[in-house]
Design a protein around this motif. Structure first.
Motif, PDB file in Angstrom:
ATOM      1  N   THR A 160       0.741  -1.247  -0.110  1.00  0.00           N
ATOM      2  CA  THR A 160       0.115   0.081  -0.217  1.00  0.00           C
ATOM      3  C   THR A 160       0.854   1.362  -0.181  1.00  0.00           C
ATOM      4  OG1 THR A 160      -1.692  -1.170   1.263  1.00  0.00           O
ATOM      5  CG2 THR A 160      -1.771   1.123   1.135  1.00  0.00           C
ATOM      6  N   ARG A 161       1.879   1.317   0.815  1.00  0.00           N
ATOM      7  CA  ARG A 161       2.779   2.421   0.971  1.00  0.00           C
ATOM      8  C   ARG A 161       3.635   2.636  -0.460  1.00  0.00           C
ATOM      9  NH1 ARG A 161       8.165   2.892   3.882  1.00  0.00           N
ATOM     10  NH2 ARG A 161       8.695   0.823   2.738  1.00  0.00           N
ATOM     11  N   ILE A 162       4.085   1.792  -1.001  1.00  0.00           N
ATOM     12  CA  ILE A 162       4.772   1.975  -2.255  1.00  0.00           C
ATOM     13  C   ILE A 162       3.814   2.200  -3.395  1.00  0.00           C
ATOM     14  CG2 ILE A 162       6.932   0.576  -1.698  1.00  0.00           C
ATOM     15  CD1 ILE A 162       6.076  -1.700  -3.641  1.00  0.00           C
ATOM     16  N   GLY A 163       2.498   1.579  -3.118  1.00  0.00           N
ATOM     17  CA  GLY A 163       1.512   1.887  -4.422  1.00  0.00           C
ATOM     18  C   GLY A 163       0.939   3.301  -4.477  1.00  0.00           C
ATOM     19  N   GLN A 164       1.274   4.153  -3.118  1.00  0.00           N
ATOM     20  CA  GLN A 164       1.036   5.502  -3.050  1.00  0.00           C
ATOM     21  C   GLN A 164       1.839   6.379  -4.055  1.00  0.00           C
ATOM     22  OE1 GLN A 164       1.103   6.251   1.040  1.00  0.00           O
ATOM     23  NE2 GLN A 164      -0.960   5.429   1.343  1.00  0.00           N
ATOM     24  N   THR A 165       3.117   5.831  -4.279  1.00  0.00           N
ATOM     25  CA  THR A 165       3.964   6.691  -5.228  1.00  0.00           C
ATOM     26  C   THR A 165       4.001   6.338  -6.505  1.00  0.00           C
ATOM     27  OG1 THR A 165       6.006   5.534  -4.444  1.00  0.00           O
ATOM     28  CG2 THR A 165       5.111   7.354  -3.067  1.00  0.00           C
ATOM     29  N   ARG A 166       3.731   5.041  -6.716  1.00  0.00           N
ATOM     30  CA  ARG A 166       3.867   4.541  -8.055  1.00  0.00           C
ATOM     31  C   ARG A 166       3.043   3.366  -8.298  1.00  0.00           C
ATOM     32  NH1 ARG A 166       7.153  -0.085  -8.509  1.00  0.00           N
ATOM     33  NH2 ARG A 166       8.305  -0.417  -6.614  1.00  0.00           N
ATOM     34  N   GLN A 167       2.734   3.003  -9.569  1.00  0.00           N
ATOM     35  CA  GLN A 167       1.653   1.919  -9.937  1.00  0.00           C
ATOM     36  C   GLN A 167       2.991   0.601  -9.853  1.00  0.00           C
ATOM     37  OE1 GLN A 167      -1.374   1.834 -11.164  1.00  0.00           O
ATOM     38  NE2 GLN A 167      -1.376  -0.271 -11.122  1.00  0.00           N
ATOM     39  N   VAL A 168       2.109  -0.351  -9.241  1.00  0.00           N
ATOM     40  CA  VAL A 168       2.754  -1.636  -8.815  1.00  0.00           C
ATOM     41  C   VAL A 168       2.167  -2.643  -9.788  1.00  0.00           C
ATOM     42  CG1 VAL A 168       3.434  -3.345  -7.107  1.00  0.00           C
ATOM     43  CG2 VAL A 168       3.220  -0.799  -6.530  1.00  0.00           C
ATOM     44  N   GLY A 169       2.932  -3.344 -10.745  1.00  0.00           N
ATOM     45  CA  GLY A 169       2.083  -4.345 -11.376  1.00  0.00           C
ATOM     46  C   GLY A 169       2.073  -5.716 -10.749  1.00  0.00           C
ATOM     47  N   SER A 170       1.160  -6.422 -11.627  1.00  0.00           N
ATOM     48  CA  SER A 170       0.952  -7.704 -10.847  1.00  0.00           C
ATOM     49  C   SER A 170       1.945  -8.450 -10.611  1.00  0.00           C
ATOM     50  CB  SER A 170      -0.230  -8.611 -11.644  1.00  0.00           C
ATOM     51  OG  SER A 170       0.435  -8.905 -12.850  1.00  0.00           O
ATOM     52  N   SER A 171       3.004  -8.765 -11.325  1.00  0.00           N
ATOM     53  CA  SER A 171       4.403  -9.697 -11.212  1.00  0.00           C
ATOM     54  C   SER A 171       5.188  -8.921 -10.269  1.00  0.00           C
ATOM     55  CB  SER A 171       4.859  -9.701 -12.495  1.00  0.00           C
ATOM     56  OG  SER A 171       5.591  -8.404 -13.283  1.00  0.00           O
ATOM     57  N   GLU A 172       5.226  -7.306 -10.186  1.00  0.00           N
ATOM     58  CA  GLU A 172       6.131  -7.042  -9.116  1.00  0.00           C
ATOM     59  C   GLU A 172       5.470  -7.031  -7.735  1.00  0.00           C
ATOM     60  OE1 GLU A 172       7.918  -2.795  -7.851  1.00  0.00           O
ATOM     61  OE2 GLU A 172       6.476  -2.778  -9.062  1.00  0.00           O
ATOM     62  N   ARG A 173       4.096  -7.224  -7.599  1.00  0.00           N
ATOM     63  CA  ARG A 173       3.331  -7.569  -6.283  1.00  0.00           C
ATOM     64  C   ARG A 173       3.604  -8.868  -6.022  1.00  0.00           C
ATOM     65  NH1 ARG A 173      -0.790  -4.629  -4.074  1.00  0.00           N
ATOM     66  NH2 ARG A 173      -0.861  -3.251  -5.861  1.00  0.00           N
ATOM     67  N   MET A 174       3.880  -9.802  -6.845  1.00  0.00           N
ATOM     68  CA  MET A 174       3.779 -11.259  -6.553  1.00  0.00           C
ATOM     69  C   MET A 174       5.294 -11.093  -5.932  1.00  0.00           C
ATOM     70  SD  MET A 174       2.802 -14.497  -8.598  1.00  0.00           S
ATOM     71  CE  MET A 174       3.893 -14.032 -10.095  1.00  0.00           C
ATOM     72  N   LEU A 175       6.015 -10.722  -6.740  1.00  0.00           N
ATOM     73  CA  LEU A 175       7.684 -10.799  -6.271  1.00  0.00           C
ATOM     74  C   LEU A 175       7.954 -10.232  -4.686  1.00  0.00           C
ATOM     75  CD1 LEU A 175       9.471  -9.883  -9.719  1.00  0.00           C
ATOM     76  CD2 LEU A 175       9.762 -12.097  -8.317  1.00  0.00           C
ATOM     77  N   ILE A 176       7.154  -9.059  -4.605  1.00  0.00           N
ATOM     78  CA  ILE A 176       7.348  -8.379  -3.258  1.00  0.00           C
ATOM     79  C   ILE A 176       6.645  -9.285  -2.126  1.00  0.00           C
ATOM     80  CG2 ILE A 176       6.398  -6.103  -2.092  1.00  0.00           C
ATOM     81  CD1 ILE A 176       6.950  -4.660  -4.475  1.00  0.00           C
ATOM     82  N   ARG A 177       5.748  -9.766  -2.629  1.00  0.00           N
ATOM     83  CA  ARG A 177       4.962 -10.723  -1.752  1.00  0.00           C
ATOM     84  C   ARG A 177       5.857 -11.797  -1.204  1.00  0.00           C
ATOM     85  NH1 ARG A 177       0.014  -9.291  -0.144  1.00  0.00           N
ATOM     86  NH2 ARG A 177      -1.415  -8.427  -1.658  1.00  0.00           N
ATOM     87  N   ALA A 178       6.545 -12.368  -2.011  1.00  0.00           N
ATOM     88  CA  ALA A 178       7.550 -13.604  -2.024  1.00  0.00           C
ATOM     89  C   ALA A 178       8.567 -13.144  -1.110  1.00  0.00           C
ATOM     90  CB  ALA A 178       7.658 -14.388  -3.384  1.00  0.00           C
ATOM     91  N   ALA A 179       9.189 -12.009  -1.674  1.00  0.00           N
ATOM     92  CA  ALA A 179      10.626 -11.825  -1.042  1.00  0.00           C
ATOM     93  C   ALA A 179      10.235 -10.851   0.287  1.00  0.00           C
ATOM     94  CB  ALA A 179      11.456 -10.878  -2.031  1.00  0.00           C
ATOM     95  N   GLY A 180       9.405  -9.823   0.266  1.00  0.00           N
ATOM     96  CA  GLY A 180       8.956  -9.274   1.466  1.00  0.00           C
ATOM     97  C   GLY A 180       8.461 -10.174   2.684  1.00  0.00           C
TER      98      GLY A 180
END
Length: 195
Positions: free
Chosen positions: A64-84
């Motif tokens: 949510t925080r990074i989505g406030q400053t830029r568009q987060v694509g679905s593949s990036e979202r998936m990578l962030i969920r896994a790594a994050g």
């Protein structure tokens, strides 16, 4: 007719025993927290499930925080969920030592943990009046047959709500999750490395 009445009575007794055992387990956990008995708190906690529960909320707040400053694509979202999730779990494991877990469930505060900001507003399990069955039933939330939630603070459906979740594991109910107030999840997410 007798058979139907008998079946209803048996089902009512089983339901009362089922819910009663969860309330008893929650009461025993709350008593261990009040007594400051970290070993008993850990014995009544499913640490992997609790870690995952908190990590999921922290990663969602991070997205949510990074989505406030830029568009987060679905593949990036998936990578962030896994790594994050891995990064968040490593951070959260520092919170879930017997001493720290007992401390924040007792006081609602966490401080002095390396790489974690000072937190306030955490669920204060010690404040629950677990002996008042009617009050506890008002805080009760059915999640699934083997998992219940009990609201600790705040109003259901708002950002300030906090909740403890218990699931049935092996021979009894264990603490398996915490719903953190949104501000706490955001504070933890802010401690994650920025992307």
């Amino acid at each position: 007719m007798r058979r139907l009445i008998g079946s209803v009575i048996v089902l009512a007794i089983l339901a009362a025993a089922y819910l009663g055992s969860a309330l008893w387990s929650l009461g025993a956990l709350a008593n261990a927290v009040r007594a400051g008995d970290g070993a008993a708190v850990i014995a009544r906690t499913d640490i992997p499930s609790l870690t995952q529960s908190i990590a999921d909320q922290v990663v969602a707040a991070y997205l949510t925080r990074i989505g406030q400053t830029r568009q987060v694509g679905s593949s990036e979202r998936m990578l962030i969920r896994a790594a994050g999730s891995g990064v968040a779990q490593a951070m959260i494991s520092k919170m879930l030592t017997p001493e720290h877990l007992t401390e924040f469930l007792k006081s609602g505060k966490l401080q002095g943990v390396p790489d974690i900001p000072q937190l306030t507003g955490l669920p204060r399990l010690a404040d629950l009046e677990t002996g008042d069955v009617l009050a506890m039933l008002q805080r009760f939330r059915f999640i699934e047959p083997m998992e219940f939630g009990f609201r600790v603070d705040g109003t259901a459906g708002t950002e300030d709500v906090s909740e403890v979740r218990l699931h049935f594991a092996g021979t009894g109910w264990k603490l398996s999750g915490l719903t953190l107030p949104a501000t706490v999840a955001r504070d933890l997410a802010a401690a994650l490395p920025a992307k």
